[in-house]
Design a protein around this motif. Structure first.
Motif, mmCIF file in Angstrom:
data_model
loop_
_atom_site.group_PDB
_atom_site.id
_atom_site.type_symbol
_atom_site.label_atom_id
_atom_site.label_comp_id
_atom_site.label_asym_id
_atom_site.label_seq_id
_atom_site.Cartn_x
_atom_site.Cartn_y
_atom_site.Cartn_z
ATOM 1 N N GLU A 70 32.787 33.711 29.294
ATOM 2 C CA GLU A 70 33.341 33.143 28.061
ATOM 3 C C GLU A 70 34.662 33.807 27.705
ATOM 4 O O GLU A 70 35.635 33.128 27.318
ATOM 5 N N GLN A 71 34.734 35.131 27.838
ATOM 6 C CA GLN A 71 35.974 35.851 27.558
ATOM 7 C C GLN A 71 37.079 35.445 28.540
ATOM 8 O O GLN A 71 38.246 35.309 28.161
ATOM 9 N N LEU A 72 36.710 35.244 29.791
ATOM 10 C CA LEU A 72 37.697 34.843 30.794
ATOM 11 C C LEU A 72 38.273 33.460 30.501
ATOM 12 O O LEU A 72 39.476 33.228 30.656
ATOM 13 N N TYR A 83 43.147 40.749 52.576
ATOM 14 C CA TYR A 83 43.979 39.544 52.694
ATOM 15 C C TYR A 83 45.280 39.683 51.906
ATOM 16 O O TYR A 83 46.082 38.750 51.884
ATOM 17 N N GLY A 84 45.456 40.819 51.237
ATOM 18 C CA GLY A 84 46.667 41.036 50.452
ATOM 19 C C GLY A 84 46.638 40.372 49.093
ATOM 20 O O GLY A 84 47.673 40.196 48.454
ATOM 21 N N LYS A 85 45.444 39.998 48.623
ATOM 22 C CA LYS A 85 45.309 39.329 47.334
ATOM 23 C C LYS A 85 45.325 40.335 46.177
ATOM 24 O O LYS A 85 44.901 41.480 46.330
ATOM 25 N N SER A 86 45.796 39.864 45.035
ATOM 26 C CA SER A 86 45.771 40.674 43.821
ATOM 27 C C SER A 86 44.365 40.667 43.237
ATOM 28 O O SER A 86 43.658 39.652 43.308
ATOM 29 N N VAL A 87 43.971 41.797 42.656
ATOM 30 C CA VAL A 87 42.612 41.944 42.139
ATOM 31 C C VAL A 87 42.639 42.599 40.764
ATOM 32 O O VAL A 87 43.334 43.597 40.558
ATOM 33 N N PHE A 88 41.874 42.028 39.838
ATOM 34 C CA PHE A 88 41.625 42.650 38.545
ATOM 35 C C PHE A 88 40.159 43.074 38.518
ATOM 36 O O PHE A 88 39.279 42.278 38.860
ATOM 37 N N ILE A 89 39.887 44.314 38.119
ATOM 38 C CA ILE A 89 38.501 44.765 38.017
ATOM 39 C C ILE A 89 38.217 45.202 36.583
ATOM 40 O O ILE A 89 39.094 45.712 35.891
ATOM 41 N N CYS A 90 36.988 44.985 36.156
ATOM 42 C CA CYS A 90 36.587 45.297 34.780
ATOM 43 C C CYS A 90 35.395 46.249 34.759
ATOM 44 O O CYS A 90 34.617 46.262 33.799
ATOM 45 N N GLY A 91 35.232 47.008 35.820
ATOM 46 C CA GLY A 91 34.161 47.998 35.894
ATOM 47 C C GLY A 91 34.668 49.231 36.614
ATOM 48 O O GLY A 91 35.879 49.449 36.728
ATOM 49 N N ASN A 92 33.763 50.043 37.095
ATOM 50 C CA ASN A 92 34.129 51.251 37.842
ATOM 51 C C ASN A 92 33.670 51.099 39.286
ATOM 52 O O ASN A 92 32.490 50.867 39.544
ATOM 53 N N CYS A 93 34.608 51.191 40.230
ATOM 54 C CA CYS A 93 34.249 51.074 41.639
ATOM 55 C C CYS A 93 35.172 51.941 42.488
ATOM 56 O O CYS A 93 36.220 52.408 42.015
ATOM 57 N N PHE A 94 34.804 52.153 43.725
ATOM 58 C CA PHE A 94 35.474 53.135 44.578
ATOM 59 C C PHE A 94 36.893 52.727 44.965
ATOM 60 O O PHE A 94 37.693 53.569 45.360
ATOM 61 N N ASP A 97 39.514 45.564 28.447
ATOM 62 C CA ASP A 97 39.112 44.472 27.567
ATOM 63 C C ASP A 97 39.846 43.202 27.980
ATOM 64 O O ASP A 97 41.076 43.125 27.883
ATOM 65 N N VAL A 98 39.104 42.223 28.451
ATOM 66 C CA VAL A 98 39.697 41.010 29.011
ATOM 67 C C VAL A 98 40.540 40.265 27.988
ATOM 68 O O VAL A 98 41.674 39.866 28.272
ATOM 69 N N TYR A 99 40.019 40.079 26.787
ATOM 70 C CA TYR A 99 40.720 39.268 25.788
ATOM 71 C C TYR A 99 41.966 39.986 25.266
ATOM 72 O O TYR A 99 43.034 39.383 25.143
ATOM 73 N N ASP A 100 41.844 41.277 24.979
ATOM 74 C CA ASP A 100 42.981 42.020 24.428
ATOM 75 C C ASP A 100 44.093 42.226 25.453
ATOM 76 O O ASP A 100 45.254 42.396 25.085
ATOM 77 N N GLU A 101 43.738 42.232 26.735
ATOM 78 C CA GLU A 101 44.725 42.484 27.785
ATOM 79 C C GLU A 101 45.019 41.237 28.618
ATOM 80 O O GLU A 101 45.431 41.333 29.767
#
Length: 255
Positions: free
Chosen positions: A82-84, A153-164, A176-180
């Motif tokens: 919904e936020q997305l 593949y050289g794609k851009s990525v947005f992450i909203c959690g913590n990963c390696f 914060d998806v909506y604020d940013e």
């Protein structure tokens, strides 16, 4: 399992505050419920149109540490979607790809709610992940390793959690998806040379743990400790090299 059918009518096993008993009852029901749901949910899925300008979001399997621990803010994926829908650039479609493991795990109401948003399409879990990644504008994930594949593949990525891989080139972290949401207008551009170096160091640290002649659980505590120390040493060396490179760039800018 036949002798445990009586659990389904035992009030003790319906107490949600008793994790062990409640979960035991639920696990006996889940396979049956999923088998019934699986053919029904197929009507909610769309075939991808690779000519569309779309953003890819892979649904995460739940419950799992990938959301419950590392993406607690958006553990409720329906809320995240919904936020997305309110945050992605106008004209783009959000492709939500169902996880291929245990189809039918989610209730039908989940899929119905997702399809209420006009800029969202549910994609079948049977569609090729690689094709979806290649034709997408960029990916938005919580912690999914599909984003790790997208970087190859050289794609851009947005992450909203913590990963390696959150510090890899081509990745931008969002709290914060909506604020940013303005950040979605300018996806991160991958520095291919830097990314390859980062992958090389990452794989080098993995090699110490995956190329052992014997399974790790058979190793002595001393050997495991040595492997861990060596892996950490490689990581520290990599960070130090990055810092040194940053300092050199700062000096050059002053000149």
């Amino acid at each position: 399992k036949i002798k445990n059918i009586s659990y389904l009518w035992d009030s003790r096993f319906k107490n949600k505050y008793d994790i062990h008993l409640y979960k035991g009852c639920k696990q006996r029901l889940d396979p049956l419920i999923e088998a019934v749901r699986k053919p029904i949910i197929q009507k909610f899925f769309h075939e991808p149109d690779y000519n569309e300008d779309y953003i890819l979001f892979p649904l995460h399997f739940q419950p799992e540490a990938s959301t419950c621990v590392y993406a607690r803010k958006y553990e409720n994926q329906l809320y995240f979607i919904e936020q997305l829908t309110k945050s992605i650039p106008v004209g783009k479609i959000l492709y939500v790809k169902e996880h291929f493991v245990r189809q039918g795990h989610k209730p039908l109401s989940f899929y119905k709610q997702v399809l209420k948003y006009p800029n969202v399409k549910l994609i079948s879990p049977n569609v090729s992940t690689h094709d979806l990644i290649r034709h997408s504008s960029f990916l938005i994930v919580l912690t999914s390793t599909m984003a790790f594949e997208a970087l190859m593949y050289g794609k851009s990525v947005f992450i909203c959690g913590n990963c390696f891989f959150e510090n890899f080139s081509g990745v931008m972290k969002i709290q914060d998806v909506y604020d940013e949401k303005q950040k979605f207008l300018n996806p991160p551009v991958q520095d291919r040379e830097l990314y390859i170096k980062q992958m090389a160091y990452y794989l080098k640290t993995l090699q110490l743990c995956t190329m052992q002649e014997e399974p790790l659980h058979e190793e002595s505590p001393e050997t495991l400790l040595r492997i861990q120390k060596t892996s950490m040493d490689q990581l520290i060396r990599f960070i130090a090299r990055l810092k040194k490179q940053e300092l050199l760039e700062i000096d050059k800018s002053k000149l």
